[in-house]
Design a protein around this motif. Structure first.
Motif, PDB file in Angstrom:
ATOM      1  N   ASP A  13       0.833  -1.208   0.000  1.00 48.76           N
ATOM      2  CA  ASP A  13       0.000   0.000   0.000  1.00 48.76           C
ATOM      3  C   ASP A  13       0.867   1.257   0.000  1.00 48.76           C
ATOM      4  O   ASP A  13       0.592   2.225  -0.724  1.00 48.76           O
ATOM      5  CB  ASP A  13      -0.919   0.026   1.221  1.00 48.76           C
ATOM      6  CG  ASP A  13      -2.033  -0.999   1.138  1.00 48.76           C
ATOM      7  OD1 ASP A  13      -2.355  -1.433   0.022  1.00 48.76           O
ATOM      8  OD2 ASP A  13      -2.570  -1.359   2.199  1.00 48.76           O
ATOM      9  N   LEU A  14       1.920   1.253   0.822  1.00 48.60           N
ATOM     10  CA  LEU A  14       2.797   2.414   0.927  1.00 48.60           C
ATOM     11  C   LEU A  14       3.515   2.685  -0.395  1.00 48.60           C
ATOM     12  O   LEU A  14       3.689   3.840  -0.794  1.00 48.60           O
ATOM     13  CB  LEU A  14       3.813   2.205   2.049  1.00 48.60           C
ATOM     14  CG  LEU A  14       3.261   2.265   3.474  1.00 48.60           C
ATOM     15  CD1 LEU A  14       4.320   1.829   4.475  1.00 48.60           C
ATOM     16  CD2 LEU A  14       2.774   3.680   3.802  1.00 48.60           C
ATOM     17  N   ILE A  15       3.915   1.613  -1.065  1.00 52.14           N
ATOM     18  CA  ILE A  15       4.587   1.775  -2.356  1.00 52.14           C
ATOM     19  C   ILE A  15       3.634   2.387  -3.375  1.00 52.14           C
ATOM     20  O   ILE A  15       4.000   3.290  -4.136  1.00 52.14           O
ATOM     21  CB  ILE A  15       5.132   0.418  -2.850  1.00 52.14           C
ATOM     22  CG1 ILE A  15       6.329  -0.011  -1.982  1.00 52.14           C
ATOM     23  CG2 ILE A  15       5.542   0.497  -4.318  1.00 52.14           C
ATOM     24  CD1 ILE A  15       6.865  -1.386  -2.307  1.00 52.14           C
ATOM     25  N   ARG A  16       2.392   1.912  -3.383  1.00 44.55           N
ATOM     26  CA  ARG A  16       1.410   2.460  -4.326  1.00 44.55           C
ATOM     27  C   ARG A  16       1.083   3.920  -3.997  1.00 44.55           C
ATOM     28  O   ARG A  16       0.941   4.751  -4.902  1.00 44.55           O
ATOM     29  CB  ARG A  16       0.136   1.615  -4.304  1.00 44.55           C
ATOM     30  CG  ARG A  16       0.323   0.204  -4.867  1.00 44.55           C
ATOM     31  CD  ARG A  16      -0.994  -0.566  -4.899  1.00 44.55           C
ATOM     32  NE  ARG A  16      -0.796  -1.945  -5.305  1.00 44.55           N
ATOM     33  CZ  ARG A  16      -0.693  -2.370  -6.565  1.00 44.55           C
ATOM     34  NH1 ARG A  16      -0.792  -1.486  -7.555  1.00 44.55           N
ATOM     35  NH2 ARG A  16      -0.509  -3.633  -6.845  1.00 44.55           N
ATOM     36  N   LEU A  17       0.977   4.238  -2.721  1.00 46.24           N
ATOM     37  CA  LEU A  17       0.698   5.616  -2.331  1.00 46.24           C
ATOM     38  C   LEU A  17       1.858   6.526  -2.717  1.00 46.24           C
ATOM     39  O   LEU A  17       1.644   7.641  -3.218  1.00 46.24           O
ATOM     40  CB  LEU A  17       0.444   5.690  -0.817  1.00 46.24           C
ATOM     41  CG  LEU A  17       0.143   7.089  -0.263  1.00 46.24           C
ATOM     42  CD1 LEU A  17      -1.100   7.681  -0.912  1.00 46.24           C
ATOM     43  CD2 LEU A  17      -0.022   7.035   1.264  1.00 46.24           C
ATOM     44  N   PHE A  18       3.082   6.049  -2.504  1.00 44.78           N
ATOM     45  CA  PHE A  18       4.247   6.857  -2.866  1.00 44.78           C
ATOM     46  C   PHE A  18       4.317   7.051  -4.383  1.00 44.78           C
ATOM     47  O   PHE A  18       4.720   8.110  -4.869  1.00 44.78           O
ATOM     48  CB  PHE A  18       5.533   6.198  -2.367  1.00 44.78           C
ATOM     49  CG  PHE A  18       6.757   7.024  -2.628  1.00 44.78           C
ATOM     50  CD1 PHE A  18       6.924   8.255  -2.016  1.00 44.78           C
ATOM     51  CD2 PHE A  18       7.743   6.584  -3.505  1.00 44.78           C
ATOM     52  CE1 PHE A  18       8.049   9.032  -2.258  1.00 44.78           C
ATOM     53  CE2 PHE A  18       8.867   7.346  -3.760  1.00 44.78           C
ATOM     54  CZ  PHE A  18       9.022   8.577  -3.134  1.00 44.78           C
ATOM     55  N   SER A  19       3.896   6.043  -5.135  1.00 44.01           N
ATOM     56  CA  SER A  19       3.864   6.152  -6.593  1.00 44.01           C
ATOM     57  C   SER A  19       2.895   7.252  -7.031  1.00 44.01           C
ATOM     58  O   SER A  19       3.190   8.036  -7.937  1.00 44.01           O
ATOM     59  CB  SER A  19       3.450   4.815  -7.225  1.00 44.01           C
ATOM     60  OG  SER A  19       3.322   4.937  -8.626  1.00 44.01           O
ATOM     61  N   ILE A  20       1.727   7.309  -6.380  1.00 42.01           N
ATOM     62  CA  ILE A  20       0.751   8.367  -6.694  1.00 42.01           C
ATOM     63  C   ILE A  20       1.355   9.739  -6.395  1.00 42.01           C
ATOM     64  O   ILE A  20       1.200  10.685  -7.168  1.00 42.01           O
ATOM     65  CB  ILE A  20      -0.538   8.160  -5.881  1.00 42.01           C
ATOM     66  CG1 ILE A  20      -1.222   6.848  -6.284  1.00 42.01           C
ATOM     67  CG2 ILE A  20      -1.493   9.337  -6.065  1.00 42.01           C
ATOM     68  CD1 ILE A  20      -2.389   6.470  -5.383  1.00 42.01           C
ATOM     69  N   TYR A  21       2.061   9.827  -5.293  1.00 42.41           N
ATOM     70  CA  TYR A  21       2.665  11.081  -4.851  1.00 42.41           C
ATOM     71  C   TYR A  21       3.858  11.474  -5.718  1.00 42.41           C
ATOM     72  O   TYR A  21       4.004  12.632  -6.114  1.00 42.41           O
ATOM     73  CB  TYR A  21       3.074  10.926  -3.384  1.00 42.41           C
ATOM     74  CG  TYR A  21       3.922  12.034  -2.821  1.00 42.41           C
ATOM     75  CD1 TYR A  21       3.376  13.280  -2.523  1.00 42.41           C
ATOM     76  CD2 TYR A  21       5.273  11.830  -2.558  1.00 42.41           C
ATOM     77  CE1 TYR A  21       4.159  14.293  -1.989  1.00 42.41           C
ATOM     78  CE2 TYR A  21       6.064  12.833  -2.023  1.00 42.41           C
ATOM     79  CZ  TYR A  21       5.507  14.061  -1.736  1.00 42.41           C
ATOM     80  OH  TYR A  21       6.278  15.059  -1.210  1.00 42.41           O
ATOM     81  N   ASP A  22       4.708  10.486  -6.037  1.00 41.73           N
ATOM     82  CA  ASP A  22       5.970  10.771  -6.706  1.00 41.73           C
ATOM     83  C   ASP A  22       5.882  10.625  -8.221  1.00 41.73           C
ATOM     84  O   ASP A  22       6.305  11.517  -8.964  1.00 41.73           O
ATOM     85  CB  ASP A  22       7.049   9.819  -6.170  1.00 41.73           C
ATOM     86  CG  ASP A  22       8.414  10.112  -6.758  1.00 41.73           C
ATOM     87  OD1 ASP A  22       8.938  11.206  -6.497  1.00 41.73           O
ATOM     88  OD2 ASP A  22       8.950   9.250  -7.480  1.00 41.73           O
ATOM     89  N   TYR A  23       5.335   9.521  -8.713  1.00 41.19           N
ATOM     90  CA  TYR A  23       5.307   9.247 -10.150  1.00 41.19           C
ATOM     91  C   TYR A  23       4.157   9.968 -10.847  1.00 41.19           C
ATOM     92  O   TYR A  23       4.354  10.621 -11.868  1.00 41.19           O
ATOM     93  CB  TYR A  23       5.193   7.733 -10.374  1.00 41.19           C
ATOM     94  CG  TYR A  23       5.189   7.314 -11.821  1.00 41.19           C
ATOM     95  CD1 TYR A  23       6.279   7.594 -12.636  1.00 41.19           C
ATOM     96  CD2 TYR A  23       4.112   6.633 -12.368  1.00 41.19           C
ATOM     97  CE1 TYR A  23       6.292   7.201 -13.959  1.00 41.19           C
ATOM     98  CE2 TYR A  23       4.116   6.239 -13.684  1.00 41.19           C
ATOM     99  CZ  TYR A  23       5.210   6.521 -14.487  1.00 41.19           C
ATOM    100  OH  TYR A  23       5.222   6.140 -15.798  1.00 41.19           O
TER     101      TYR A  23
END
Length: 325
Positions: A129-139
């Protein structure tokens, strides 16, 4: 901090336009602002490795920042080549647990974002979940405040479809984030307008479905495209019901393409409501009950030919003709 003036050292000056500054502040991406300053200082030249060293950002973070800058119209390739658009289901970079750990320890906005998202979803976020959230934020480059609106919108959508208490998965939220990115939703104002448009579109689907007698299923993606087009042109659901009746009467079945041709002919004449069509359409005024005929057809009742014969018989009886049809 109280208001005041700050004296900047008289050294090398990097100039940024007011419009560029406004866009960078509005997008909420610190990485994008940092990379843009790097590009300004380099006179428009860009080297990924040098940028990573100068800004302390990973290649994946820089790529995400460049995507944001490109969408904001602040950078473009010198040769004018058009950047290929990412598909909605494109895979983001392969972030690692170390990337997430570093951002949680050293980042400013992301740790707070994680806490707010966990509160909204009512659960702790897993490593995935954290990886996907960071992807939304960063990518994807969505600002934290926009991500929170996105998460709450997804919660509302899932509860509307599946019932109270249900919560979306982070994969569901990530997929929606790609759609928001593609539609340029990078500010609070844009997010509010986007959600409002979705609500209006959902209302149009319900109105048009009811007018066309479609009650036991959702519109397909192709059918929604037709309805979107008609609604954007200013047609009412009652006008669509008239076109539907004429389509079934003429072809003996529902034909969306044929119905669309009728709607487009009315549009070319400036007719978008049932009263306008009945008054000005050269085919002549028709009974306003065709939506009931269409409902009977959708429900598997009388055929179009039977409905026509019933209407003809009714007209003859009114005229005093009692002979068999």
């Amino acid at each position: 901090m109280s208001e005041g003036r700050f004296v900047l050292p008289e050294t090398e000056t990097v100039t940024m336009s007011g419009e560029a500054a406004k866009k960078l502040i509005g997008c909420g991406s610190g990485d994008a602002a940092l990379v843009y300053i790097y590009i300004l200082r380099a006179g428009g030249r860009f080297d990924l490795d040098d940028c990573a060293i100068a800004t302390g950002r990973s290649p994946a973070q820089i790529e995400g920042a460049m995507n944001v800058l490109s969408r904001l119209g602040l950078v473009s390739r010198e040769d004018g080549a058009k950047k290929e658009t990412r598909p909605v289901d494109a895979e983001p970079p392969k972030y690692t647990s170390e990337d997430i750990k570093r951002e949680l320890e050293n980042g400013e906005a992301f740790p707070q974002l994680v806490g707010e998202v966990q509160l909204a979803l009512g659960r702790l976020l897993s490593s995935d979940d954290l990886i996907r959230l960071f992807s939304i934020y960063d990518y994807n480059g969505l600002p934290p405040e926009v991500i929170l609106i996105l998460v709450n919108h997804c919660i509302d959508e899932v509860q509307r479809r599946s019932g109270p208490g249900r919560r979306p998965t982070m994969k569901y939220i990530e997929k929606a984030a790609f759609s928001w990115e593609a539609d340029g939703v990078f500010s609070l104002e844009a997010a509010e307008a986007y959600i409002r448009r979705l609500s209006e579109r959902r209302g149009a689907y319900a109105d048009f479905s009811a007018a066309l007698g479609i009650r036991d299923r959702q519109l397909s993606s192709t059918e929604r495209k037709y309805v979107d087009s008609w609604a954007e042109l200013g047609f009412t659901a009652e006008a669509a019901a008239l076109a539907y009746d004429r389509t079934v009467t003429k072809t003996g079945r529902m034909n969306w393409r044929y119905m669309d041709s009728i709607m487009m002919s009315w549009h070319n004449m400036g007719l978008h409501t049932a009263p306008e069509i009945e008054k000005a359409d050269p085919f002549g005024k028709r009974n306003t009950a065709p939506s009931r005929d269409a409902a009977a057809y959708n429900a598997g009742g009388a055929t179009a030919e039977e409905l026509r014969r019933l209407r003809d018989l009714k007209n003859r009886l009114k005229a005093g003709d009692k002979s068999e049809p």
